[in-house]
Scaffold this motif. Structure first.
Motif, PDB file in Angstrom:
ATOM      1  N   ARG A  33       9.053   4.739   5.822  1.00 26.77           N
ATOM      2  CA  ARG A  33       7.964   4.857   5.735  1.00 26.77           C
ATOM      3  C   ARG A  33       8.497   5.465   3.992  1.00 26.77           C
ATOM      4  N   ALA A  34       9.401   5.756   3.302  1.00 29.91           N
ATOM      5  CA  ALA A  34      10.010   6.265   2.465  1.00 29.91           C
ATOM      6  C   ALA A  34       9.598   5.320   1.638  1.00 29.91           C
ATOM      7  N   ASP A  35       9.399   4.571   1.017  1.00 28.23           N
ATOM      8  CA  ASP A  35       8.352   3.421   0.070  1.00 28.23           C
ATOM      9  C   ASP A  35       7.064   3.112   0.289  1.00 28.23           C
ATOM     10  N   ILE A  36       6.414   4.501   1.296  1.00 28.90           N
ATOM     11  CA  ILE A  36       5.269   4.260   1.718  1.00 28.90           C
ATOM     12  C   ILE A  36       3.977   6.234   0.848  1.00 28.90           C
ATOM     13  N   PRO A  37       3.361   5.751   0.120  1.00 27.49           N
ATOM     14  CA  PRO A  37       3.479   6.997  -0.079  1.00 27.49           C
ATOM     15  C   PRO A  37       2.202   8.522   0.636  1.00 27.49           C
ATOM     16  N   GLY A  38       2.182   9.610   0.895  1.00 27.64           N
ATOM     17  CA  GLY A  38       1.284   9.895   1.795  1.00 27.64           C
ATOM     18  C   GLY A  38       2.392  10.752   3.179  1.00 27.64           C
ATOM     19  N   PRO A  39       1.497  10.918   3.923  1.00 27.54           N
ATOM     20  CA  PRO A  39       2.218  11.204   5.217  1.00 27.54           C
ATOM     21  C   PRO A  39       2.759  10.554   6.167  1.00 27.54           C
ATOM     22  N   LEU A  40       3.766  11.313   7.233  1.00 26.45           N
ATOM     23  CA  LEU A  40       4.400  10.326   8.093  1.00 26.45           C
ATOM     24  C   LEU A  40       2.871   9.738   9.091  1.00 26.45           C
ATOM     25  N   GLY A  41       3.372   9.207   9.648  1.00 20.61           N
ATOM     26  CA  GLY A  41       2.231   8.299  10.476  1.00 20.61           C
ATOM     27  C   GLY A  41       2.922   7.310  11.717  1.00 20.61           C
ATOM     28  N   PRO A  42       2.096   7.183  12.524  1.00 19.96           N
ATOM     29  CA  PRO A  42       3.042   5.702  13.138  1.00 19.96           C
ATOM     30  C   PRO A  42       3.326   4.633  12.564  1.00 19.96           C
ATOM     31  N   GLY A  43       4.031   3.983  13.058  1.00 21.28           N
ATOM     32  CA  GLY A  43       4.329   2.577  12.030  1.00 21.28           C
ATOM     33  C   GLY A  43       3.722   2.614  10.696  1.00 21.28           C
ATOM     34  N   LEU A  44       4.301   1.470  10.258  1.00 20.74           N
ATOM     35  CA  LEU A  44       3.883   1.649   8.628  1.00 20.74           C
ATOM     36  C   LEU A  44       2.694   1.308   8.090  1.00 20.74           C
ATOM     37  N   THR A  45       1.616   2.246   8.534  1.00 24.24           N
ATOM     38  CA  THR A  45       0.311   1.895   8.339  1.00 24.24           C
ATOM     39  C   THR A  45      -0.239   2.934   6.801  1.00 24.24           C
ATOM     40  N   PRO A  46      -0.203   2.687   5.983  1.00 23.75           N
ATOM     41  CA  PRO A  46      -0.322   4.027   4.761  1.00 23.75           C
ATOM     42  C   PRO A  46      -1.836   4.879   4.866  1.00 23.75           C
ATOM     43  N   LEU A  47      -1.650   5.931   5.015  1.00 26.33           N
ATOM     44  CA  LEU A  47      -2.415   7.281   5.098  1.00 26.33           C
ATOM     45  C   LEU A  47      -2.997   7.384   4.084  1.00 26.33           C
ATOM     46  N   ALA A  48      -4.411   8.002   3.657  1.00 28.06           N
ATOM     47  CA  ALA A  48      -4.776   9.497   2.844  1.00 28.06           C
ATOM     48  C   ALA A  48      -4.428  10.294   3.148  1.00 28.06           C
ATOM     49  N   PHE A  49      -4.632  11.086   1.667  1.00 33.19           N
ATOM     50  CA  PHE A  49      -3.803  12.096   1.677  1.00 33.19           C
ATOM     51  C   PHE A  49      -4.215  13.509   0.932  1.00 33.19           C
ATOM     52  N   CYS A  50      -4.497  14.436   0.958  1.00 32.85           N
ATOM     53  CA  CYS A  50      -5.069  14.760  -0.146  1.00 32.85           C
ATOM     54  C   CYS A  50      -3.913  16.479  -0.915  1.00 32.85           C
ATOM     55  N   THR A  51      -2.865  16.671  -1.499  1.00 30.07           N
ATOM     56  CA  THR A  51      -2.063  17.618  -2.735  1.00 30.07           C
ATOM     57  C   THR A  51      -2.817  18.464  -3.261  1.00 30.07           C
ATOM     58  N   PRO A  52      -2.326  19.546  -3.675  1.00 32.60           N
ATOM     59  CA  PRO A  52      -2.604  20.532  -5.380  1.00 32.60           C
ATOM     60  C   PRO A  52      -2.307  19.890  -6.181  1.00 32.60           C
ATOM     61  N   THR A  53      -1.378  18.237  -6.599  1.00 34.96           N
ATOM     62  CA  THR A  53      -1.356  17.609  -7.214  1.00 34.96           C
ATOM     63  C   THR A  53      -2.744  16.959  -7.644  1.00 34.96           C
ATOM     64  N   THR A  54      -3.407  16.014  -6.323  1.00 33.11           N
ATOM     65  CA  THR A  54      -4.223  14.898  -6.589  1.00 33.11           C
ATOM     66  C   THR A  54      -6.080  16.144  -6.474  1.00 33.11           C
ATOM     67  N   GLY A  55      -5.238  17.358  -5.980  1.00 30.26           N
ATOM     68  CA  GLY A  55      -6.925  18.010  -5.801  1.00 30.26           C
ATOM     69  C   GLY A  55      -7.281  17.398  -4.523  1.00 30.26           C
ATOM     70  N   VAL A  56      -7.117  19.154  -3.928  1.00 34.41           N
ATOM     71  CA  VAL A  56      -7.376  19.582  -2.323  1.00 34.41           C
ATOM     72  C   VAL A  56      -8.199  18.911  -1.601  1.00 34.41           C
ATOM     73  N   ALA A  57      -9.502  19.053  -2.930  1.00 31.08           N
ATOM     74  CA  ALA A  57     -11.013  18.785  -2.019  1.00 31.08           C
ATOM     75  C   ALA A  57     -11.344  17.527  -1.223  1.00 31.08           C
TER      76      ALA A  57
END
Length: 326
Positions: free
Chosen positions: A184-208
């Motif tokens: 999944r190194a080319d898929i932005p976001g957290p780890l997950g099963p398979g290669l399905t992209p996942l939503a995320f929140c970070t301080p960089t994008t806003g944690v709300a």
């Protein structure tokens, strides 16, 4: 809006020449430090020798009984009772995790396994999960309890050389994270099963709120560029920022409460809930932002000086991205 970079934070954002000088100084220091580590293997840590956990021998009933008596712990909450992390006994901690299908596939557990497999960074070992008998999407993760002090509390007690060594060790951890490989190194976001992209929140994008999911770095970069054009107070896109930057494995929440100075003298990294593959600058940006947050997170001036050394001096990207965070 934050417009100054950590480190020499008194420099006005408009003083481009001085910012370039700061970046050049940090870049030279970082390159020299990395070269020394490569040649002489300084501050290279082997994985700590850890004793078996008591949690492995508990029955399900005993584990539940102990969890009900566990003491909440959190160094940055005014009310620790709100914490989802507890100390179960002298060797075991627990953390509540959620996953809509299977908590064993939660991003934090996958991140901890990956870190343990591919690096020597001291992190808690995961021993077992205790599932909620009613809400099976929730589980308590039983992992190592790390005796020690959060770096935010220990920092002022360290000598100059101990602080320098801590920064150097954290830099070595950062280099290990950036060498991690994964499908999944080319898929932005957290780890997950398979290669399905996942939503995320970070301080960089806003944690709300969650953003994404994004199929690749180009999609994430397009989102950030669109947000830059519409965010109140955002600075214009700097030249060269329209193209995505290299991705790497990023902790994304590396403030001083999540760095534990263990009683064994090692620096332990905890709370990998937001970890995943992101642009390399996100580590610096999230650390820098949290250094300047309210008093709970605010880092000492001397630690702020270390952040560009630990995570590379992405001053311009920090100034640009910080302008988009509410």
């Amino acid at each position: 809006m934050r417009t100054t970079a950590p480190g020499l934070t008194t420099v006005p954002g408009r003083d481009l020449r001085r910012r370039k000088f700061q970046r050049a100084i940090y870049t030279v220091v970082v390159q020299a430090a990395d070269l020394i580590q490569d040649i002489f293997s300084l501050f290279v840590h082997e994985r700590p020798c850890q004793q078996p956990s008591n949690a492995c021998s508990w029955s399900e009933g005993e584990a539940i009984s102990r969890l009900l008596k566990a003491k909440p712990i959190c160094s940055y909450l005014t009310n620790p009772e709100r914490s989802n992390v507890c100390q179960v006994d002298a060797t075991t901690a627990s953390k509540l995790v959620y996953h809509p299908i299977d908590p064993s596939e939660s991003p934090e557990l996958l991140a901890l396994r990956l870190i343990y497999e591919q690096t020597t960074i001291p992190v808690p070992r995961v021993h077992r999960l205790v599932y909620d008998p009613v809400e099976t999407s929730y589980a308590q993760v039983l992992m190592d309890y790390i005796p020690g002090r959060p770096l935010i509390h220990a920092w002022t007690t360290l000598s100059f050389w101990e602080k320098l060594r801590a920064a150097w060790v954290l830099r070595s951890y950062m280099r290990q994270l950036r060498k991690i490989t994964h499908p999944r190194a080319d898929i932005p976001g957290p780890l997950g099963p398979g290669l399905t992209p996942l939503a995320f929140c970070t301080p960089t994008t806003g944690v709300a709120w969650d953003v994404g999911p994004f199929a690749d770095a180009n999609a994430l970069n397009d989102y950030v560029n669109r947000r830059s054009a519409t965010a109140a107070g955002a600075v214009p896109i700097p030249p060269g920022f329209t193209h995505p930057e290299p991705m790497a494995f990023v902790h994304n929440d590396l403030h001083m409460h999540n760095i534990i100075l263990g009683d064994d003298g090692r620096l332990w990294i905890v709370d990998w809930e937001w970890a995943g593959f992101f642009p390399r600058s996100y580590e610096f940006t999230s650390m820098a932002m949290q250094c300047e947050w309210h008093d709970t997170y605010a880092a000492p001036w001397s630690f702020r000086l270390c952040v560009p050394f630990i995570a590379d001096p992405y001053f311009d990207r920090y100034r640009w991205l910080a302008g988009m965070v509410p």
